[in-house]
Each structure stands twice: as C-alpha cells, then as structure tokens.
Scaffold this motif. Structure first.
Motif, PDB file in Angstrom:
ATOM      1  N   ALA A 207     -16.475 -14.503  18.159  1.00 43.09           N
ATOM      2  CA  ALA A 207     -17.273 -14.186  16.977  1.00 43.09           C
ATOM      3  C   ALA A 207     -16.450 -13.566  15.860  1.00 43.09           C
ATOM      4  CB  ALA A 207     -18.434 -13.261  17.365  1.00 43.09           C
ATOM      5  N   ALA A 208     -15.571 -12.635  16.205  1.00 45.29           N
ATOM      6  CA  ALA A 208     -14.768 -11.968  15.171  1.00 45.29           C
ATOM      7  C   ALA A 208     -13.859 -12.971  14.466  1.00 45.29           C
ATOM      8  CB  ALA A 208     -13.952 -10.838  15.785  1.00 45.29           C
ATOM      9  N   GLU A 209     -13.281 -13.891  15.225  1.00 48.51           N
ATOM     10  CA  GLU A 209     -12.403 -14.905  14.630  1.00 48.51           C
ATOM     11  C   GLU A 209     -13.198 -15.841  13.721  1.00 48.51           C
ATOM     12  OE1 GLU A 209      -9.907 -16.977  17.446  1.00 48.51           O
ATOM     13  OE2 GLU A 209      -9.977 -15.252  18.814  1.00 48.51           O
ATOM     14  N   PHE A 210     -14.381 -16.225  14.183  1.00 42.34           N
ATOM     15  CA  PHE A 210     -15.196 -17.135  13.384  1.00 42.34           C
ATOM     16  C   PHE A 210     -15.621 -16.475  12.071  1.00 42.34           C
ATOM     17  CE2 PHE A 210     -16.747 -18.622  17.797  1.00 42.34           C
ATOM     18  CZ  PHE A 210     -15.620 -19.409  17.958  1.00 42.34           C
ATOM     19  N   THR A 211     -15.984 -15.223  12.159  1.00 48.62           N
ATOM     20  CA  THR A 211     -16.419 -14.507  10.952  1.00 48.62           C
ATOM     21  C   THR A 211     -15.276 -14.348   9.968  1.00 48.62           C
ATOM     22  OG1 THR A 211     -18.116 -13.293  12.184  1.00 48.62           O
ATOM     23  CG2 THR A 211     -17.406 -12.359  10.077  1.00 48.62           C
ATOM     24  N   ALA A 212     -14.101 -14.014  10.469  1.00 49.07           N
ATOM     25  CA  ALA A 212     -12.941 -13.842   9.592  1.00 49.07           C
ATOM     26  C   ALA A 212     -12.583 -15.148   8.899  1.00 49.07           C
ATOM     27  CB  ALA A 212     -11.748 -13.314  10.386  1.00 49.07           C
ATOM     28  N   ALA A 213     -12.616 -16.239   9.663  1.00 45.12           N
ATOM     29  CA  ALA A 213     -12.280 -17.545   9.086  1.00 45.12           C
ATOM     30  C   ALA A 213     -13.321 -17.972   8.059  1.00 45.12           C
ATOM     31  CB  ALA A 213     -12.159 -18.589  10.189  1.00 45.12           C
ATOM     32  N   SER A 214     -14.594 -17.738   8.361  1.00 45.50           N
ATOM     33  CA  SER A 214     -15.642 -18.126   7.419  1.00 45.50           C
ATOM     34  C   SER A 214     -15.566 -17.286   6.153  1.00 45.50           C
ATOM     35  CB  SER A 214     -17.026 -18.003   8.059  1.00 45.50           C
ATOM     36  OG  SER A 214     -17.350 -16.663   8.351  1.00 45.50           O
ATOM     37  N   ASP A 215     -15.221 -16.001   6.279  1.00 44.72           N
ATOM     38  CA  ASP A 215     -15.079 -15.148   5.098  1.00 44.72           C
ATOM     39  C   ASP A 215     -13.976 -15.663   4.169  1.00 44.72           C
ATOM     40  OD1 ASP A 215     -17.121 -13.486   5.864  1.00 44.72           O
ATOM     41  OD2 ASP A 215     -15.831 -11.905   6.654  1.00 44.72           O
ATOM     42  N   ALA A 216     -12.902 -16.180   4.762  1.00 47.03           N
ATOM     43  CA  ALA A 216     -11.806 -16.710   3.952  1.00 47.03           C
ATOM     44  C   ALA A 216     -12.258 -17.952   3.176  1.00 47.03           C
ATOM     45  CB  ALA A 216     -10.613 -17.051   4.841  1.00 47.03           C
ATOM     46  N   ILE A 217     -13.045 -18.805   3.828  1.00 46.06           N
ATOM     47  CA  ILE A 217     -13.554 -20.002   3.150  1.00 46.06           C
ATOM     48  C   ILE A 217     -14.536 -19.613   2.056  1.00 46.06           C
ATOM     49  CG2 ILE A 217     -14.820 -22.167   3.438  1.00 46.06           C
ATOM     50  CD1 ILE A 217     -13.817 -22.219   6.338  1.00 46.06           C
ATOM     51  N   ILE A 218     -15.384 -18.640   2.355  1.00 45.85           N
ATOM     52  CA  ILE A 218     -16.365 -18.185   1.366  1.00 45.85           C
ATOM     53  C   ILE A 218     -15.666 -17.651   0.126  1.00 45.85           C
ATOM     54  CG2 ILE A 218     -18.081 -16.376   0.917  1.00 45.85           C
ATOM     55  CD1 ILE A 218     -19.004 -16.835   3.861  1.00 45.85           C
ATOM     56  N   GLU A 219     -14.548 -16.968   0.315  1.00 46.31           N
ATOM     57  CA  GLU A 219     -13.795 -16.471  -0.836  1.00 46.31           C
ATOM     58  C   GLU A 219     -13.333 -17.636  -1.715  1.00 46.31           C
ATOM     59  OE1 GLU A 219      -9.923 -13.600  -1.829  1.00 46.31           O
ATOM     60  OE2 GLU A 219     -10.590 -13.892   0.237  1.00 46.31           O
ATOM     61  N   GLU A 220     -12.903 -18.732  -1.075  1.00 46.44           N
ATOM     62  CA  GLU A 220     -12.499 -19.918  -1.834  1.00 46.44           C
ATOM     63  C   GLU A 220     -13.703 -20.523  -2.561  1.00 46.44           C
ATOM     64  OE1 GLU A 220      -8.822 -21.913   0.581  1.00 46.44           O
ATOM     65  OE2 GLU A 220     -10.806 -22.079   1.515  1.00 46.44           O
ATOM     66  N   LEU A 221     -14.827 -20.576  -1.877  1.00 44.71           N
ATOM     67  CA  LEU A 221     -16.030 -21.146  -2.488  1.00 44.71           C
ATOM     68  C   LEU A 221     -16.497 -20.315  -3.678  1.00 44.71           C
ATOM     69  CD1 LEU A 221     -17.902 -22.128   0.781  1.00 44.71           C
ATOM     70  CD2 LEU A 221     -17.154 -23.720  -1.000  1.00 44.71           C
ATOM     71  N   GLU A 222     -16.400 -19.012  -3.556  1.00 41.72           N
ATOM     72  CA  GLU A 222     -16.762 -18.160  -4.681  1.00 41.72           C
ATOM     73  C   GLU A 222     -15.810 -18.383  -5.858  1.00 41.72           C
ATOM     74  OE1 GLU A 222     -18.907 -14.440  -2.358  1.00 41.72           O
ATOM     75  OE2 GLU A 222     -16.739 -14.399  -2.664  1.00 41.72           O
ATOM     76  N   GLY A 223     -14.551 -18.702  -5.545  1.00 42.06           N
ATOM     77  CA  GLY A 223     -13.606 -19.050  -6.599  1.00 42.06           C
ATOM     78  C   GLY A 223     -14.007 -20.333  -7.304  1.00 42.06           C
ATOM     79  N   PHE A 224     -14.508 -21.306  -6.529  1.00 45.55           N
ATOM     80  CA  PHE A 224     -14.974 -22.551  -7.138  1.00 45.55           C
ATOM     81  C   PHE A 224     -16.184 -22.296  -8.037  1.00 45.55           C
ATOM     82  CE2 PHE A 224     -13.321 -24.761  -3.084  1.00 45.55           C
ATOM     83  CZ  PHE A 224     -12.036 -24.780  -3.596  1.00 45.55           C
ATOM     84  N   GLU A 225     -17.074 -21.430  -7.582  1.00 48.57           N
ATOM     85  CA  GLU A 225     -18.221 -21.064  -8.419  1.00 48.57           C
ATOM     86  C   GLU A 225     -17.752 -20.488  -9.750  1.00 48.57           C
ATOM     87  OE1 GLU A 225     -22.187 -19.718  -6.490  1.00 48.57           O
ATOM     88  OE2 GLU A 225     -20.606 -18.582  -5.495  1.00 48.57           O
TER      89      GLU A 225
END
Length: 349
Positions: A207-225
């Motif tokens: 779970a911790a690994e999945f959350t960390a990886a998803s947070d990194a992608i979300i940061e990229e997505l927020e950059g696209f926004e």
C-alpha cells in the motif's frame, strides 16, 4: 466508429480453445506473489505498471496505436488472460464494452475509469474526497460545456462491490457523454487514486509503495492541469474544429470553443456517414477563417474528415492529430505532455 461486439461463433470457438488449453502447464504456474492486472488498453496498463511496480503483472489487451478500440474483437487469448486477472481496468462508457463478455459473472475486481469523470451519471451527490485532499475542492472545471459541472467522485466504498460488475451503468454508450476520459487530467487524478486503492486492497503490504507512486503521477497530472490553464488564459474563446470527440477534454480544459457543426463529430464517432448538410456546414466553418486549429483522431475518420483536413491545410489552419493509445515505449505522462505541447504549438503558430 463501429461499436465492438462478440459474435456467437467467436464464443463457441473460444470455448473450444479454452478446453484445449486447460492442460497447458503454464496455466497453473502464475506467480501468486504479484497482483495480476488486465487493462483494456495500454493507457491504463501503463498507469497500473507505474503504480504497481514489481508487485504487479500487467497485461494490456489493446496495445497498437493503429488499432481502433471501439471496434476491437476479443480473442480466445484475451479470454484466458481475463480469467487469470485479480483486477481489471476498463474505460467504460461504451468505449471498450468487449470486456464485459469476457468478465461475465466473475467476482474479479473491476475499475471503470468513466466513474471518476465529471458529470458521469450516478456521481451526483458524492463527496469529492480526492479534490479535498489535492486542493481541488469547489473547483469549476473547464469541461462544463460538455456537461461536466460540479466535480463529483464516487467514494472508495463503491469499489467494495466488485462482484456486481453487471450492475454498473457505464458499459453502453451514454448519449452526450464523452467517454475519452483519459484526456482529462482532473478525472485521471481520481483514476490514479482508484488504481492505488484497488491494488492496496489486493496487496496490503504494498500500500505504501502504491500510494507513493500514485502521488508522483498525480503531481504530473496537476502540472498538466496548470499547463492547460495557462493555455486557457492565453487562448480562451479561440475556436477549434473537433472532428471526433477524442480531444474534447483537452480542448475544453484549454478554454477553447468547439465550433464543429452539430452531427459531424457524432457521425464520425459512430462510424456513420456525415450528413451532406453537416459536411457543407463544416466546410463553411473552415472557410470562414474563424477556426484557430483543427483537432482530429489519428485512428479514425473517413472521406469527410479528410475533406475537412484538406480544407484546413489549404486555409493555413494547423491540424493536430491525437491517438487513443500510447506509442510503443511511451509513458502516460510523456504521451499527455506531447499531446498538450502539440496543441500549444498549433495555437501559437
């Protein structure tokens, strides 16, 4: 575009193939230490791989950018792949409904991306936990013109009912709803979070690994926004002609006004001939000089869309083509960045 179907003959053939493959020694050798994920397209498969890392084994059923997912016909191998899955990620909204026949009444975990979209039927009244966490609470999204007012996201409890796949409303095409949600960064933030939640439920130790990886992608997505908001500030109200709904979310997020005549894009999406009146209106719009850029789907089209593209090029209007699938070796973030950059370059040309 023609909607996918599974013929009776295919189902019968599949049953024979499966019977013949039941003694395959590799069938019982699956690695139980990893979560087996099946994605209908490599867009969602790439995200699952990035979030799950070495703790997942991902199979994407459609991987060729030259293939039209709407008309995809599943194979016997696809059926075998789905039978071994712990989690299935589909787009929904009628886009990849071929997967429904493969899932059947299985109790496999199913994540449907369209359920995270703005204005998706059934989302009304749900609290948007993800928006609160990532600073999107109360945000007005640029897709309001497409019926996506009021960001609503189904909470995690909805994912607990994994066995009721047939009860989901998103298998058939929904009139007026743009199912190409992977081009909406805001919706994809929720999809990424949902993938991490599903993987964590299947593999709590990761779970911790999945959350960390998803947070990194979300940061990229927020950059696209943010990039799209910048384009919106620079070009808001600029007119675009969209030959097929695929790039609609990106155009709306950039504040662009869709001036495509009614009926044109819908006919192209359904694989039907464009009505002569709609085609004439489309060419008149192009000739008017008011269109800033033409957006197309590189994987679909016909003589009518080609006439629009030819007219645009003759008028000196940039034409930007978008694909529905990742190119070989491309990550989701790279693919999205290229799409946004190509649109920005065309607008600024």
């Amino acid at each position: 575009m023609h909607k996918p179907y599974l013929a009776t003959a295919f189902l019968a053939a599949s049953a024979l193939v499966l019977a013949g493959c039941s003694s395959d020694p590799t069938a019982d050798s699956a690695d139980d230490s990893v979560v087996r994920v099946v994605a209908t397209t490599n867009v969602y498969g790439a995200l699952a791989e990035q979030i799950g890392g070495e703790r997942v084994e991902v199979s994407s059923l459609i991987t060729s950018a030259a293939q039209d997912p709407h008309s995809y016909e599943a194979s016997a191998r696809d059926r075998l792949t789905v039978q071994d899955a712990d989690l299935i990620i589909e787009n929904g909204g009628g886009y990849d409904s071929f997967i429904d026949a493969l899932i059947g009444d299985s109790d496999v975990h199913v994540l449907m991306a369209v359920e995270s979209a703005h204005g998706y039927p059934g989302n009304e009244g749900h609290e948007d936990h993800a928006d609160e966490e990532h600073g999107h609470e109360g945000e007005e999204h640029a897709d309001e013109e497409h019926g996506h007012e009021g960001e609503e996201h189904a909470d995690e409890d909805e994912h607990d009912d994994h066995g009721d796949h047939d009860d989901h409303a998103g298998h058939g095409h929904i009139e007026g709803f743009n199912e190409h949600v992977w081009f909406d960064p805001h919706t994809m933030i929720h999809v990424v979070e949902a993938i991490a939640v599903e993987l964590s439920e299947l593999d709590p130790d990761g779970a911790a690994e999945f959350t960390a990886a998803s947070d990194a992608i979300i940061e990229e997505l927020e950059g696209f926004e943010a990039e799209l908001e910048t384009l919106g500030a620079e070009f808001t109200g600029s007119s675009v002609f969209i030959t097929e709904p695929l790039p609609g979310y990106i155009a709306a997020a950039a504040g662009l006004t869709d001036v495509t005549p009614e009926g044109f894009a819908e006919a192209v999406e359904e694989g039907n001939d464009v009505a002569p009146a709609a085609l004439l209106a489309a060419l008149d719009v192009i000739d008017s000089g008011d269109v800033h850029v033409v957006l197309t789907n590189a994987q679909t089209g016909g003589s009518e869309t080609q006439r629009v593209e030819d007219a645009a090029e003759a008028a000196g209007i940039p034409v930007v083509a978008f694909t529905e699938l990742l190119e070989d070796g491309s990550s989701y973030a790279e693919w999205m960045q290229d799409a946004i950059q190509n649109l920005a370059d065309a607008l600024r040309s």
